[in-house]
Write an enzyme that holds these catalytic residues in place. Structure first.
Site, PDB file in Angstrom:
ATOM      1  N   LYS A 178      28.789  33.728  43.350  1.00  0.00           N
ATOM      2  CA  LYS A 178      29.384  32.527  42.727  1.00  0.00           C
ATOM      3  C   LYS A 178      30.268  31.792  43.720  1.00  0.00           C
ATOM      4  CE  LYS A 178      33.235  33.052  40.099  1.00  0.00           C
ATOM      5  NZ  LYS A 178      34.383  32.246  40.571  1.00  0.00           N
ATOM      6  N   ASN A 179      31.109  32.539  44.430  1.00  0.00           N
ATOM      7  CA  ASN A 179      32.107  31.871  45.266  1.00  0.00           C
ATOM      8  C   ASN A 179      31.525  31.330  46.576  1.00  0.00           C
ATOM      9  OD1 ASN A 179      33.894  32.301  43.253  1.00  0.00           O
ATOM     10  ND2 ASN A 179      34.995  33.983  44.235  1.00  0.00           N
ATOM     11  N   ARG A 213      37.990  25.764  37.653  1.00  0.00           N
ATOM     12  CA  ARG A 213      39.183  25.575  38.498  1.00  0.00           C
ATOM     13  C   ARG A 213      38.808  25.132  39.900  1.00  0.00           C
ATOM     14  NH1 ARG A 213      42.784  25.438  34.551  1.00  0.00           N
ATOM     15  NH2 ARG A 213      42.141  26.989  33.050  1.00  0.00           N
ATOM     16  N   CYS A 218      46.541  27.884  35.145  1.00  0.00           N
ATOM     17  CA  CYS A 218      45.343  28.589  34.713  1.00  0.00           C
ATOM     18  C   CYS A 218      45.589  30.036  34.373  1.00  0.00           C
ATOM     19  CB  CYS A 218      44.292  28.474  35.779  1.00  0.00           C
ATOM     20  SG  CYS A 218      44.246  29.833  36.864  1.00  0.00           S
ATOM     21  N   ARG A 244      48.014  27.344  40.123  1.00  0.00           N
ATOM     22  CA  ARG A 244      47.124  27.299  41.297  1.00  0.00           C
ATOM     23  C   ARG A 244      47.370  25.985  42.022  1.00  0.00           C
ATOM     24  NH1 ARG A 244      41.526  30.236  39.574  1.00  0.00           N
ATOM     25  NH2 ARG A 244      40.973  30.321  41.769  1.00  0.00           N
ATOM     26  N   PRO A 245      48.469  25.941  42.789  1.00  0.00           N
ATOM     27  CA  PRO A 245      48.806  24.694  43.472  1.00  0.00           C
ATOM     28  C   PRO A 245      47.753  24.331  44.514  1.00  0.00           C
ATOM     29  CG  PRO A 245      50.269  26.475  44.170  1.00  0.00           C
ATOM     30  CD  PRO A 245      49.381  27.038  43.098  1.00  0.00           C
ATOM     31  N   ILE A 246      47.725  23.051  44.874  1.00  0.00           N
ATOM     32  CA  ILE A 246      46.766  22.606  45.904  1.00  0.00           C
ATOM     33  C   ILE A 246      47.517  21.910  47.042  1.00  0.00           C
ATOM     34  CG2 ILE A 246      44.725  22.474  44.422  1.00  0.00           C
ATOM     35  CD1 ILE A 246      45.323  19.414  44.237  1.00  0.00           C
ATOM     36  N   ASP A 247      48.796  22.280  47.195  1.00  0.00           N
ATOM     37  CA  ASP A 247      49.618  21.628  48.237  1.00  0.00           C
ATOM     38  C   ASP A 247      49.015  21.766  49.632  1.00  0.00           C
ATOM     39  OD1 ASP A 247      50.218  24.355  47.604  1.00  0.00           O
ATOM     40  OD2 ASP A 247      51.940  24.293  48.939  1.00  0.00           O
ATOM     41  N   ASP A 279      39.859  40.015  43.518  1.00  0.00           N
ATOM     42  CA  ASP A 279      38.841  39.873  42.459  1.00  0.00           C
ATOM     43  C   ASP A 279      38.306  41.225  41.978  1.00  0.00           C
ATOM     44  OD1 ASP A 279      39.113  37.151  42.661  1.00  0.00           O
ATOM     45  OD2 ASP A 279      37.333  36.851  43.883  1.00  0.00           O
ATOM     46  N   ILE A 297      48.040  38.354  45.604  1.00  0.00           N
ATOM     47  CA  ILE A 297      47.418  37.030  45.780  1.00  0.00           C
ATOM     48  C   ILE A 297      47.788  36.082  44.636  1.00  0.00           C
ATOM     49  CG2 ILE A 297      45.253  35.776  46.186  1.00  0.00           C
ATOM     50  CD1 ILE A 297      45.872  37.826  48.399  1.00  0.00           C
ATOM     51  N   ARG A 328      31.174  32.893  33.228  1.00  0.00           N
ATOM     52  CA  ARG A 328      31.452  32.022  34.378  1.00  0.00           C
ATOM     53  C   ARG A 328      31.029  32.683  35.683  1.00  0.00           C
ATOM     54  NH1 ARG A 328      37.107  31.833  34.736  1.00  0.00           N
ATOM     55  NH2 ARG A 328      36.493  31.209  36.806  1.00  0.00           N
TER      56      ARG A 328
HETATM   57  N1  EPU Z   1      47.736  28.613  47.057  1.00  0.00           N
HETATM   58  C1  EPU Z   1      48.814  27.778  47.199  1.00  0.00           C
HETATM   59  N2  EPU Z   1      48.594  26.489  47.615  1.00  0.00           N
HETATM   60  C2  EPU Z   1      47.350  26.021  47.902  1.00  0.00           C
HETATM   61  C3  EPU Z   1      46.242  26.888  47.757  1.00  0.00           C
HETATM   62  C4  EPU Z   1      46.459  28.190  47.326  1.00  0.00           C
HETATM   63  O1  EPU Z   1      49.953  28.167  46.950  1.00  0.00           O
HETATM   64  O2  EPU Z   1      47.216  24.840  48.275  1.00  0.00           O
HETATM   65  C5  EPU Z   1      47.958  30.006  46.595  1.00  0.00           C
HETATM   66  C6  EPU Z   1      47.305  30.256  45.230  1.00  0.00           C
HETATM   67  O3  EPU Z   1      48.133  29.831  44.181  1.00  0.00           O
HETATM   68  C7  EPU Z   1      47.089  31.742  45.248  1.00  0.00           C
HETATM   69  C8  EPU Z   1      46.794  32.031  46.716  1.00  0.00           C
HETATM   70  O4  EPU Z   1      47.274  30.895  47.449  1.00  0.00           O
HETATM   71  O5  EPU Z   1      48.274  32.383  44.870  1.00  0.00           O
HETATM   72  C9  EPU Z   1      45.335  32.257  47.023  1.00  0.00           C
HETATM   73  O6  EPU Z   1      44.578  31.134  46.656  1.00  0.00           O
HETATM   74  P1  EPU Z   1      43.202  30.727  47.353  1.00  0.00           P
HETATM   75  O7  EPU Z   1      43.287  29.259  47.638  1.00  0.00           O
HETATM   76  O8  EPU Z   1      42.878  31.640  48.473  1.00  0.00           O
HETATM   77  O9  EPU Z   1      42.176  30.994  46.176  1.00  0.00           O
HETATM   78  P2  EPU Z   1      41.136  30.002  45.538  1.00  0.00           P
HETATM   79  O10 EPU Z   1      40.407  29.257  46.593  1.00  0.00           O
HETATM   80  O11 EPU Z   1      41.770  29.239  44.447  1.00  0.00           O
HETATM   81  C10 EPU Z   1      39.174  31.734  45.663  1.00  0.00           C
HETATM   82  C11 EPU Z   1      38.195  32.321  44.707  1.00  0.00           C
HETATM   83  C12 EPU Z   1      38.926  33.256  43.755  1.00  0.00           C
HETATM   84  C13 EPU Z   1      39.584  34.358  44.586  1.00  0.00           C
HETATM   85  C14 EPU Z   1      40.513  33.748  45.631  1.00  0.00           C
HETATM   86  C15 EPU Z   1      41.127  34.760  46.564  1.00  0.00           C
HETATM   87  C16 EPU Z   1      36.477  30.653  44.496  1.00  0.00           C
HETATM   88  C17 EPU Z   1      35.782  29.643  43.673  1.00  0.00           C
HETATM   89  N3  EPU Z   1      37.538  31.263  43.963  1.00  0.00           N
HETATM   90  O12 EPU Z   1      40.128  31.035  44.870  1.00  0.00           O
HETATM   91  O13 EPU Z   1      37.943  33.833  42.915  1.00  0.00           O
HETATM   92  O14 EPU Z   1      40.310  35.204  43.746  1.00  0.00           O
HETATM   93  O15 EPU Z   1      39.784  32.789  46.421  1.00  0.00           O
HETATM   94  O16 EPU Z   1      40.154  35.484  47.205  1.00  0.00           O
HETATM   95  O17 EPU Z   1      36.074  30.918  45.620  1.00  0.00           O
HETATM   96  C18 EPU Z   1      37.092  34.786  40.939  1.00  0.00           C
HETATM   97  O18 EPU Z   1      35.958  34.714  41.444  1.00  0.00           O
HETATM   98  O19 EPU Z   1      37.341  35.429  39.892  1.00  0.00           O
HETATM   99  C19 EPU Z   1      38.199  34.094  41.587  1.00  0.00           C
HETATM  100  C20 EPU Z   1      39.337  33.809  40.976  1.00  0.00           C
END
Ligand code: EPU
Length: 416
Positions: free
Chosen positions: A22-23, A92, A116, A121-124, A305, A327, A397
């Site tokens: 999926k990812n 998400r 969520c 899940r910030p995107i800063d 995960d 995480i 999902r």
């Molecule tokens: N974070 C920030 N700011 C940002 C981006 C992330 O603070 O701008 C924080 C997040 O809040 C979190 C941490 O950094 O605490 C890790 O977030 P990351 O961006 O690495 O995760 P993601 O891209 O949102 C993907 C997977 C997740 C998986 C994580 C970690 C996908 C679609 N999702 O999420 O998968 O847990 O990486 O490996 O690839 C799942 O499949 O169940 C799932 C949640």
């Protein structure tokens, strides 16, 4: 609303092919927007998140269709650059369309993915990086309005975020000049995305390590690509079989990528052998608790995960295991359901202490999130009696027809 009805107590045995990841599929589908020609994706898992991604693609004017596990994406006619909030909120990770849309058209409007299941899940980091690459980004009433074709930049991430790394790569592959990402995420799915983009003509080096260098190209082409196996789905079926005292051969598995999970699972006393794309696991007596603290970390650490599914298996192990979730802030939401089924688990902030009990009992519970839901299925399969799991939209999902996979292994699980 559909439910899973599970009667526990059977040892799972058999052979199962692991679904596509999926990812990987989600960012690769977003990446196909950047190609001038048709892309064919094999081993694409049929999941509600994948369908949500295909609805976003179709909304932009791409044509995305499925035949079994093959997705065909024709990105020639992109006419719409604003993705409605309703589509953004279906999953998400819709935020990864931002880099791809910007790269393709030089503009896009998306929404902030809300708070969520796993906490905020910030995107800063996504926004700061894309701004550094020349994107002009405004936030208005929850909408993010972006424009700019972008240029290369040197970006150092404060944390190796998977999504931020993907968005930067997606923006950088057709931007002017060279982009360097320091402290990039090293997850295997990043390598799969880069493998796809390279096949489309992109110039990317260093993925899999913490420094990725991307030289922007004017044009990307279509390609045919096979999505990697889902290491977390694989880990889930291994944990499930281990907890049941059974035996499994997983085929279409990715072994080096699953290693951080396998090395911990091995400590429970299961016999595990690997060969090419196969993982064999046999679990004889009761599982042992894991003595070392299980700390979730970015890859190649233990994957967040897989935390919930391993916790479900260890809830019936001999002894006490300790988890540390590093995480996400809210990734223990499955614990209440496991406790309702008889598990002995105490959560204190990042730490969860799991004292193995002799057995669980069936209960009615609701999935709280994707992996937490999978953990409840594992607990129900080991429990005495029948359990009902609601809110299974979370499980759908990320797992392709989980009930069929469990039944193939001899478990008693149906959807109603
Ligand atoms: N974070 C920030 N700011 C940002 C981006 C992330 O603070 O701008 C924080 C997040 O809040 C979190 C941490 O950094 O605490 C890790 O977030 P990351 O961006 O690495 O995760 P993601 O891209 O949102 C993907 C997977 C997740 C998986 C994580 C970690 C996908 C679609 N999702 O999420 O998968 O847990 O990486 O490996 O690839 C799942 O499949 O169940 C799932 C949640």
């Amino acid at each position: 609303m559909q439910k899973f009805i599970i009667t526990g107590g059977r040892k799972l045995r058999g052979q199962l092919a692991v679904q596509g990841s999926k990812n990987s599929a989600l960012p690769i589908m977003a990446a196909s927007l950047l190609c001038g020609e048709e892309c064919v994706l094999w081993n694409c898992p049929r999941l509600t998140d994948v369908y949500a991604a295909s609805r976003i693609l179709n909304h932009t004017g791409c044509k995305c269709s499925f035949s079994e596990n093959t997705a065909v994406i024709d990105p020639k006619d992109v006419t719409e650059t604003s993705i409605p909030e309703s589509l953004m909120h279906e999953m998400r990770s819709s935020i990864i369309f931002m880099g791809a849309m910007l790269g393709r058209t030089g503009e896009c409007t998306v929404s902030i993915p809300g708070g969520c299941e796993l906490g905020p899940r910030p995107i800063d980091m996504h926004l700061a990086a894309l701004r550094k690459m020349g994107a002009d980004i405004r936030e208005e009433h929850g909408r993010i309005i972006c424009c700019g074709k972008g240029h290369g930049a040197k970006i150092s991430l404060a944390f190796p975020s998977v999504g931020a790394t993907e968005n930067i790569i997606l923006y950088a592959v057709t931007a002017d000049g060279e982009t360097v990402i320091n402290n990039a995420a090293r997850e295997p799915e990043i390598c799969d995305l880069c493998g796809f983009l390279r096949k489309c003509g992109a110039d990317i080096k260093g993925d899999g390590g913490s420094s990725i260098v991307i030289k922007g190209k004017k044009q990307l082409y279509g390609c045919e690509y096979s999505i990697m196996p889902d290491r977390i789905a694989g880990a889930t079926y291994l944990a499930m079989t281990a907890a049941s005292g059974g035996e499994i051969i997983l085929t279409n598995a990715c072994i080096p990528e699953t290693e951080p999970f396998l090395s911990v699972l091995e400590q429970t006393g299961c016999s595990i052998y690997t060969n090419r794309d196969k993982i064999y696991l046999r679990s004889g007596a009761r599982l042992n608790a894991v003595k070392e603290r299980i700390r979730t970390m970015p890859h190649p650490g233990f994957p967040t995960d897989a935390q919930a599914v391993l916790m479900a298996a260890l809830s019936v192990a001999d002894g006490t295991s300790v988890f540390e979730e590093n995480i996400f802030d809210c990734r223990y939401r499955h614990v209440d359901a496991l406790v309702k089924m008889g598990a002995d688990i105490q959560v204190m902030g990042k730490i969860a202490v799991v004292k193995g009990v002799k057995g669980l009992c069936g209960a009615d519970v609701n999935a709280t999130d994707l992996r937490g839901g999978a953990a409840m299925v594992i607990a129900a399969l080991t429990a005495d009696g029948t359990s009902t799991i609601g809110n299974i939209c979370h499980i759908d999902r990320g797992y392709e027809k989980m009930e069929d996979a469990v039944r193939l292994l001899g478990g008693d699980m149906r959807r109603s």
